[in-house]
Design a protein around this motif. Sequence first.
Motif, PDB file in Angstrom:
ATOM      1  N   ILE A  22       0.866  -1.183   0.000  1.00  0.00           N
ATOM      2  CA  ILE A  22       0.000   0.000   0.000  1.00  0.00           C
ATOM      3  C   ILE A  22       0.897   1.226   0.000  1.00  0.00           C
ATOM      4  N   LEU A  23       0.703   2.104  -0.956  1.00  0.00           N
ATOM      5  CA  LEU A  23       1.474   3.342  -1.025  1.00  0.00           C
ATOM      6  C   LEU A  23       0.646   4.488  -0.469  1.00  0.00           C
ATOM      7  N   GLY A  24       1.088   5.033   0.654  1.00  0.00           N
ATOM      8  CA  GLY A  24       0.373   6.121   1.315  1.00  0.00           C
ATOM      9  C   GLY A  24      -0.299   5.655   2.585  1.00  0.00           C
ATOM     10  N   ALA A  25      -0.007   6.345   3.698  1.00  0.00           N
ATOM     11  CA  ALA A  25      -0.603   5.991   4.989  1.00  0.00           C
ATOM     12  C   ALA A  25      -1.518   7.096   5.487  1.00  0.00           C
ATOM     13  N   GLY A  26      -2.177   7.766   4.537  1.00  0.00           N
ATOM     14  CA  GLY A  26      -3.193   8.739   4.910  1.00  0.00           C
ATOM     15  C   GLY A  26      -4.499   8.029   5.207  1.00  0.00           C
ATOM     16  N   THR A  27      -5.614   8.707   4.980  1.00  0.00           N
ATOM     17  CA  THR A  27      -6.919   8.132   5.294  1.00  0.00           C
ATOM     18  C   THR A  27      -7.148   6.813   4.561  1.00  0.00           C
ATOM     19  N   SER A  28      -7.006   6.821   3.234  1.00  0.00           N
ATOM     20  CA  SER A  28      -7.312   5.637   2.434  1.00  0.00           C
ATOM     21  C   SER A  28      -6.362   4.484   2.723  1.00  0.00           C
ATOM     22  N   GLY A  29      -5.065   4.774   2.734  1.00  0.00           N
ATOM     23  CA  GLY A  29      -4.087   3.712   2.940  1.00  0.00           C
ATOM     24  C   GLY A  29      -4.201   3.074   4.306  1.00  0.00           C
ATOM     25  N   THR A  30      -4.409   3.893   5.341  1.00  0.00           N
ATOM     26  CA  THR A  30      -4.534   3.358   6.698  1.00  0.00           C
ATOM     27  C   THR A  30      -5.788   2.499   6.826  1.00  0.00           C
ATOM     28  N   MET A  31      -6.895   2.945   6.233  1.00  0.00           N
ATOM     29  CA  MET A  31      -8.115   2.142   6.262  1.00  0.00           C
ATOM     30  C   MET A  31      -7.893   0.791   5.571  1.00  0.00           C
ATOM     31  N   MET A  32      -7.239   0.803   4.409  1.00  0.00           N
ATOM     32  CA  MET A  32      -7.019  -0.439   3.679  1.00  0.00           C
ATOM     33  C   MET A  32      -6.124  -1.398   4.461  1.00  0.00           C
ATOM     34  N   ALA A  33      -5.114  -0.881   5.136  1.00  0.00           N
ATOM     35  CA  ALA A  33      -4.253  -1.736   5.960  1.00  0.00           C
ATOM     36  C   ALA A  33      -5.060  -2.412   7.056  1.00  0.00           C
ATOM     37  N   ASN A  34      -5.943  -1.654   7.695  1.00  0.00           N
ATOM     38  CA  ASN A  34      -6.761  -2.209   8.774  1.00  0.00           C
ATOM     39  C   ASN A  34      -7.799  -3.201   8.263  1.00  0.00           C
ATOM     40  N   HIS A  35      -8.384  -2.916   7.100  1.00  0.00           N
ATOM     41  CA  HIS A  35      -9.349  -3.859   6.511  1.00  0.00           C
ATOM     42  C   HIS A  35      -8.670  -5.167   6.097  1.00  0.00           C
ATOM     43  N   LEU A  36      -7.561  -5.051   5.372  1.00  0.00           N
ATOM     44  CA  LEU A  36      -6.960  -6.225   4.739  1.00  0.00           C
ATOM     45  C   LEU A  36      -6.237  -7.135   5.728  1.00  0.00           C
ATOM     46  N   VAL A  37      -5.710  -6.570   6.807  1.00  0.00           N
ATOM     47  CA  VAL A  37      -5.013  -7.412   7.774  1.00  0.00           C
ATOM     48  C   VAL A  37      -5.976  -8.420   8.407  1.00  0.00           C
ATOM     49  N   LYS A  38      -7.277  -8.093   8.380  1.00  0.00           N
ATOM     50  CA  LYS A  38      -8.284  -9.008   8.920  1.00  0.00           C
ATOM     51  C   LYS A  38      -8.756 -10.032   7.880  1.00  0.00           C
ATOM     52  N   LYS A  39      -8.484  -9.735   6.608  1.00  0.00           N
ATOM     53  CA  LYS A  39      -9.033 -10.565   5.532  1.00  0.00           C
ATOM     54  C   LYS A  39      -8.025 -11.522   4.899  1.00  0.00           C
ATOM     55  N   LEU A  40      -6.748 -11.131   4.844  1.00  0.00           N
ATOM     56  CA  LEU A  40      -5.760 -11.950   4.150  1.00  0.00           C
ATOM     57  C   LEU A  40      -5.027 -12.870   5.122  1.00  0.00           C
ATOM     58  N   PRO A  41      -4.893 -14.146   4.782  1.00  0.00           N
ATOM     59  CA  PRO A  41      -4.194 -15.082   5.674  1.00  0.00           C
ATOM     60  C   PRO A  41      -2.731 -14.700   5.843  1.00  0.00           C
ATOM     61  N   LYS A  42      -2.278 -14.574   7.105  1.00  0.00           N
ATOM     62  CA  LYS A  42      -0.923 -14.110   7.391  1.00  0.00           C
ATOM     63  C   LYS A  42       0.143 -15.067   6.874  1.00  0.00           C
ATOM     64  N   LYS A  43      -0.207 -16.349   6.760  1.00  0.00           N
ATOM     65  CA  LYS A  43       0.779 -17.322   6.285  1.00  0.00           C
ATOM     66  C   LYS A  43       1.015 -17.217   4.782  1.00  0.00           C
ATOM     67  N   ASP A  44       0.087 -16.554   4.085  1.00  0.00           N
ATOM     68  CA  ASP A  44       0.200 -16.449   2.628  1.00  0.00           C
ATOM     69  C   ASP A  44       0.557 -15.050   2.137  1.00  0.00           C
ATOM     70  N   TRP A  45       0.208 -14.020   2.929  1.00  0.00           N
ATOM     71  CA  TRP A  45       0.357 -12.645   2.447  1.00  0.00           C
ATOM     72  C   TRP A  45       1.103 -11.775   3.454  1.00  0.00           C
ATOM     73  N   LYS A  46       2.072 -11.028   2.934  1.00  0.00           N
ATOM     74  CA  LYS A  46       2.738  -9.990   3.713  1.00  0.00           C
ATOM     75  C   LYS A  46       2.195  -8.645   3.236  1.00  0.00           C
ATOM     76  N   ILE A  47       1.710  -7.836   4.175  1.00  0.00           N
ATOM     77  CA  ILE A  47       1.179  -6.518   3.841  1.00  0.00           C
ATOM     78  C   ILE A  47       2.174  -5.462   4.301  1.00  0.00           C
ATOM     79  N   SER A  48       2.534  -4.551   3.389  1.00  0.00           N
ATOM     80  CA  SER A  48       3.431  -3.439   3.717  1.00  0.00           C
ATOM     81  C   SER A  48       2.741  -2.127   3.358  1.00  0.00           C
ATOM     82  N   ILE A  49       3.036  -1.090   4.123  1.00  0.00           N
ATOM     83  CA  ILE A  49       2.509   0.243   3.823  1.00  0.00           C
ATOM     84  C   ILE A  49       3.669   1.226   3.881  1.00  0.00           C
ATOM     85  N   VAL A  50       3.725   2.127   2.903  1.00  0.00           N
ATOM     86  CA  VAL A  50       4.857   3.039   2.767  1.00  0.00           C
ATOM     87  C   VAL A  50       4.377   4.481   2.790  1.00  0.00           C
ATOM     88  N   ASP A  51       5.023   5.314   3.586  1.00  0.00           N
ATOM     89  CA  ASP A  51       4.715   6.746   3.606  1.00  0.00           C
ATOM     90  C   ASP A  51       5.916   7.491   4.164  1.00  0.00           C
TER      91      ASP A  51
END
Length: 415
Positions: free
Chosen positions: A6-35
């Motif tokens: 995720i590029l950008g940790a403003g409103t949209s990026g922060t919301m997406m990080a919080n949504h997706l961390v609950k949806k994507l299996p941690k053993k299969d997906w690494k989520i990164s956010i950059v700002d």
Amino acid sequence: MKNLVILGAGTSGTMMANHLVKKLPKKDWKISIVDQCETHYYQPGFLFLPFDIYTSKQVKKNGKKFIPKAVDYINEKIERIVPEENNVQLANGKVLAYDILIIATGTDIAPEEVEGMKGPKWHENIFDFYTYKGAKALRNKLREWEGGKLVVHITEMPIKCPVAPLEFAFLADSYFKNKGMRDKVDITFVTPLGGAFTKPRATAALHHLLEEKGISEVTDFAIERVDYKNNKIIDYADTEVEYDLLVTVPTNMGDSVIERSGLGDDLNFVPTNKATLQSLNHENIFAIGDATNLPASKAGSVAHFEAEILTENIVRYIEGIPLKEEFDGHANCFVETGNGKALLIDFNYTHEPVEGTFPFPGVGPLQLLKESHANHMGKMAFRWIYWNMLIKGIHIPFVSATMSEKGKHFEEEVQ
């Protein structure tokens, strides 16, 4: 393991990080956010900062505290996106590979696009309020300003929160009344549009409020330059508007990384499918919020609705099933009108704001397109909702991502 970046940790990026961390299996997906910015700003608060309604501390917090611990938070400038290689190059030389990329880089003001705007009088008697620095400088100016010609000006569309300049004019009226100096201030609202807003019904209601508050209106004003030596703004038809204090909304543009990456339009906004939020040019890239070129308002409520739909579409993309063409341009905005009152407008791609009730049909408690103290309280409550629910990816009860037609008087549109 696959990578979602995720590029950008403003409103949209922060919301997406919080949504997706609950949806994507941690053993299969690494989520990164950059700002590159460590501070997270409550941008709707910039409207209130110049009038001493909010304090500096109420509109900014440490952004990292809102990023889930399971998400890799990278505080670094983004140099370039290379979609052909599925990677992002950072300013420190590091390269991030991605399987899915979400662009949430937002938009910023570009006062240098207008001759004379960002000249020697910038933040002296020419101000913006779309940045924290600008809003704070304007607050200090208004505290000691003794009156004169106040011009509230929009350079061009699109802009973040299209109603904010109108809200500024309304709040200025209220502010100077409370200071006992309204008779010393002449307020003029200058817009490139043919009316006060982008939608006809809302334009009529807002124009009535401008008249009621003694705020002059100059429409169809396509600015060419700012004559800062003689305190005038001049348009391409040689119309001149004089000011003592100019509060302007400069050209809004997407992040420069979009230009460097060759991914944007003339204003650096990402061409995006308006219903699915998928990039029109790269199937594993998605865009959200102010970074897109969608014909929807660039506002926090829009990003909130987009985030709920995009989260589901990311899961669908991973599972290889068709994306939902569900986003309808839904926007829900409180319009502060001063003196402890506000309007509420609710609209989307196809329906303009109309009268009615919200969120419950026939019950409310909020009234659409009508001034009320309850709407003002809703606006004030939104700051708490933002910090405690919205950017944490918590669904706001009774408010759907797509616009409900229930409780709205659409028949009045065709009278």
